[in-house]
Write a protein that holds these residues in place. Structure first.
Motif, mmCIF file in Angstrom:
data_model
loop_
_atom_site.group_PDB
_atom_site.id
_atom_site.type_symbol
_atom_site.label_atom_id
_atom_site.label_comp_id
_atom_site.label_asym_id
_atom_site.label_seq_id
_atom_site.Cartn_x
_atom_site.Cartn_y
_atom_site.Cartn_z
ATOM 1 N N ARG A 160 0.859 -1.170 -0.024
ATOM 2 C CA ARG A 160 0.031 -0.063 -0.027
ATOM 3 C C ARG A 160 1.004 1.147 0.201
ATOM 4 O O ARG A 160 1.848 1.320 0.853
ATOM 5 C CB ARG A 160 -0.915 -0.099 1.271
ATOM 6 C CG ARG A 160 -2.284 -0.655 1.090
ATOM 7 C CD ARG A 160 -1.930 -2.247 1.459
ATOM 8 N NE ARG A 160 -1.352 -2.353 2.834
ATOM 9 C CZ ARG A 160 -1.944 -2.256 3.963
ATOM 10 N NH1 ARG A 160 -3.087 -2.200 3.920
ATOM 11 N NH2 ARG A 160 -1.295 -2.687 5.011
ATOM 12 N N PRO A 161 0.850 2.267 -1.000
ATOM 13 C CA PRO A 161 1.614 3.417 -0.830
ATOM 14 C C PRO A 161 1.173 4.210 0.474
ATOM 15 O O PRO A 161 -0.029 4.399 0.826
ATOM 16 C CB PRO A 161 0.908 4.171 -2.127
ATOM 17 C CG PRO A 161 -0.515 3.687 -2.618
ATOM 18 C CD PRO A 161 -0.453 2.284 -1.762
ATOM 19 N N ILE A 162 2.197 4.508 1.270
ATOM 20 C CA ILE A 162 2.088 5.115 2.442
ATOM 21 C C ILE A 162 2.607 6.659 2.646
ATOM 22 O O ILE A 162 3.682 6.780 1.860
ATOM 23 C CB ILE A 162 2.374 4.325 3.812
ATOM 24 C CG1 ILE A 162 3.875 4.136 3.650
ATOM 25 C CG2 ILE A 162 1.376 3.007 3.784
ATOM 26 C CD1 ILE A 162 4.367 3.475 5.104
ATOM 27 N N GLU A 163 2.151 7.376 3.133
ATOM 28 C CA GLU A 163 2.588 8.799 3.418
ATOM 29 C C GLU A 163 4.053 8.944 3.649
ATOM 30 O O GLU A 163 4.545 8.067 4.514
ATOM 31 C CB GLU A 163 1.813 9.573 4.422
ATOM 32 C CG GLU A 163 1.943 10.896 4.235
ATOM 33 C CD GLU A 163 1.383 11.548 5.404
ATOM 34 O OE1 GLU A 163 1.719 12.863 5.985
ATOM 35 O OE2 GLU A 163 0.432 10.851 6.185
ATOM 36 N N GLY A 164 4.907 9.660 2.909
ATOM 37 C CA GLY A 164 6.460 9.713 3.113
ATOM 38 C C GLY A 164 7.381 8.955 2.433
ATOM 39 O O GLY A 164 8.350 9.005 2.959
ATOM 40 N N THR A 165 6.490 8.042 1.885
ATOM 41 C CA THR A 165 7.318 7.189 0.831
ATOM 42 C C THR A 165 7.785 7.765 -0.521
ATOM 43 O O THR A 165 7.169 8.422 -0.931
ATOM 44 C CB THR A 165 6.835 5.789 0.819
ATOM 45 O OG1 THR A 165 5.444 5.707 0.094
ATOM 46 C CG2 THR A 165 6.793 5.171 2.244
ATOM 47 N N LEU A 166 8.800 7.244 -1.137
ATOM 48 C CA LEU A 166 9.111 7.513 -2.371
ATOM 49 C C LEU A 166 8.034 6.874 -3.355
ATOM 50 O O LEU A 166 7.647 7.257 -4.461
ATOM 51 C CB LEU A 166 10.450 6.875 -2.887
ATOM 52 C CG LEU A 166 11.651 7.739 -2.240
ATOM 53 C CD1 LEU A 166 12.851 7.083 -2.694
ATOM 54 C CD2 LEU A 166 11.548 9.202 -2.492
ATOM 55 N N ALA A 167 7.252 5.603 -2.802
ATOM 56 C CA ALA A 167 6.210 4.906 -3.864
ATOM 57 C C ALA A 167 5.144 6.082 -4.107
ATOM 58 O O ALA A 167 4.652 6.125 -5.279
ATOM 59 C CB ALA A 167 5.903 3.973 -3.034
ATOM 60 N N VAL A 168 4.852 6.894 -3.167
ATOM 61 C CA VAL A 168 3.793 7.693 -3.204
ATOM 62 C C VAL A 168 4.201 8.920 -4.285
ATOM 63 O O VAL A 168 3.255 9.185 -5.052
ATOM 64 C CB VAL A 168 3.528 8.242 -1.684
ATOM 65 C CG1 VAL A 168 2.513 9.560 -2.030
ATOM 66 C CG2 VAL A 168 2.689 7.245 -0.748
ATOM 67 N N ALA A 169 5.440 9.383 -3.984
ATOM 68 C CA ALA A 169 5.658 10.463 -4.863
ATOM 69 C C ALA A 169 5.946 10.141 -6.082
ATOM 70 O O ALA A 169 5.544 10.830 -7.161
ATOM 71 C CB ALA A 169 7.207 11.202 -4.163
ATOM 72 N N GLU A 170 6.080 8.749 -6.246
ATOM 73 C CA GLU A 170 6.322 8.158 -7.865
ATOM 74 C C GLU A 170 4.893 7.654 -8.260
ATOM 75 O O GLU A 170 4.957 6.872 -9.322
ATOM 76 C CB GLU A 170 7.569 7.074 -7.947
ATOM 77 C CG GLU A 170 8.719 7.554 -7.333
ATOM 78 C CD GLU A 170 9.582 6.574 -7.084
ATOM 79 O OE1 GLU A 170 9.345 5.464 -6.924
ATOM 80 O OE2 GLU A 170 10.856 6.994 -6.825
ATOM 81 N N GLY A 171 3.992 7.837 -7.534
ATOM 82 C CA GLY A 171 2.553 7.367 -8.121
ATOM 83 C C GLY A 171 2.154 5.814 -8.177
ATOM 84 O O GLY A 171 1.268 5.505 -8.849
#
Ligand code: SF4
Length: 354
Positions: free
Chosen positions: A295-306
């Motif tokens: 799950r994409p979680i706040e503060g991670t690069l995964a979120v920034a990368e969509g």
């Protein structure tokens, strides 16, 4: 018991509830509120737009209550959160409640992998430190103090100790051993799981951990495909899969069959059949593959990368097939004694017999 399709949907779409026990940012791939659904602890995203909600002891989908479930409720804030050490450090900054009976701590909140090019894309270990919600290093004495209080006041039944990776050859495992030893002395009956990367000389390091009271160990690879590892965990991917296999085997020698586990994330782009085949090899080794949805979680690069979570169908399929492998081998998460597989809250495996 919750149906696995409901469990998967809850994991991916989250739930609307006021949850007093929340794990925000921090190490690893989860960042959830803690609830108990019909006796099963679940770590679920808190999502205001989810169709799922918990109201008055019932689970609802939109306006419809889900029939046939026992009590559904958010986990209460534990009493130990209101205490502080003699120096004034709140216990809540040293260790957190997971599920309803698990105490969890990150003993060192920094990681040599945390450079932008090398960090795990799903991890936010240093974000909670930057936010001031935890301390950089927890001392063995602090952890012993918190564990004793959490057992006495809140009925904690196990401790999970993870750590950011250190630059030393032991990758931080020796410090975990010191922390475990102090906790074990204070509360000898509390099962402890530690989590670390494969250390150099794993047999000796693992024996040190075991001699300090550690029950079980998690050596988390997250993806079993090297190309996926290089994309998602570029720093850790420098440690080869062969080194992980050697560490798992040595860990089974020291801690025993089904006392060793690894996270396997569903949704990083790994082929589902290959992922399940890799889990079968782990099971053959006596290593529990703790299958968890990304799950994409706040503060991670995964979120920034969509990055997005996997589809419920893939999660249900993989979880069901891995649960069948575990059942055929006679492996249950509870038999780990301590750790994420024993807790089960971050995975759907616990509702399909894993
Ligand atoms: S499975 Fe692990 S990370 Fe998830 S709630 Fe349980 S102890 Fe915490």
């Amino acid at each position: 018991m919750v149906d696995v399709t409901v469990r998967a949907d809850l994991a991916l779409r989250g739930v609307r509830v006021a949850a007093p026990v929340v794990r925000s940012k921090g190490a690893g791939p989860t960042d959830d509120g803690h609830v108990v659904v019909d006796g099963v602890a679940m770590a679920l995203p808190l999502a205001a737009d989810s169709p799922w909600s918990i109201v008055d002891g019932l689970l609802f989908h939109d306006e419809d209550p889900v029939d046939g479930l026992g009590m559904v409720a958010a986990v209460d804030r534990p009493a130990f959160y209101d205490l502080a050490t003699a120096e004034g450090v709140p216990y809540e900054q040293l260790a957190r409640l997971h599920g309803s009976t698990v105490l969890a701590t990150t003993v060192v909140q920094t990681c040599i992998r945390y450079g932008v090019d090398t960090r795990c894309r799903f991890c936010a270990i240093e974000e909670s430190l930057a936010a001031g919600s935890t301390t950089r290093v927890k001392t063995p004495a602090q952890l012993a103090e918190v564990a004793e209080a959490a057992v006495r006041l809140d009925g904690i039944t196990q401790l999970v100790m993870t750590s950011g990776t250190s630059a030393a050859a032991d990758r931080g495992a020796r410090y975990l051993a010191r922390c475990a030893g102090a906790v074990h002395e204070a509360v000898p009956h509390l099962p402890i799981q530690v989590q670390c990367e494969p250390p150099a000389d794993p047999f000796t390091v693992f024996r040190d951990l075991r001699d300090n009271g550690v029950t079980a160990i998690g050596i988390h690879i997250e993806a079993l495909d090297q190309a996926v590892r290089e994309r998602w965990t570029p720093g850790k991917a420098e440690v080869s899969i062969a080194e992980y296999e050697h560490a798992w085997q040595e860990a089974v020698r020291v801690f025993g069959w089904n006392r060793v586990s690894t996270y396997v994330l569903v949704g990083l782009g790994e082929d589902p059949d290959e992922l399940v085949a890799g889990c079968a090899r782990l099971v053959d080794m006596g290593v529990y593959p703790f299958v968890v949805p990304f799950r994409p979680i706040e503060g991670t690069l995964a979120v920034a990368e969509g990055a997005t979570a996997p589809s419920p169908d893939v999660l249900v399929d993989v979880t069901g097939r891995v649960a069948s492998l575990l059942q055929a081998a006679g492996m249950s998460g509870a038999d780990q004694g301590a750790g994420c597989a024993a807790c089960g809250a971050c995975s759907a495996l616990s509702v399909v017999g894993g």
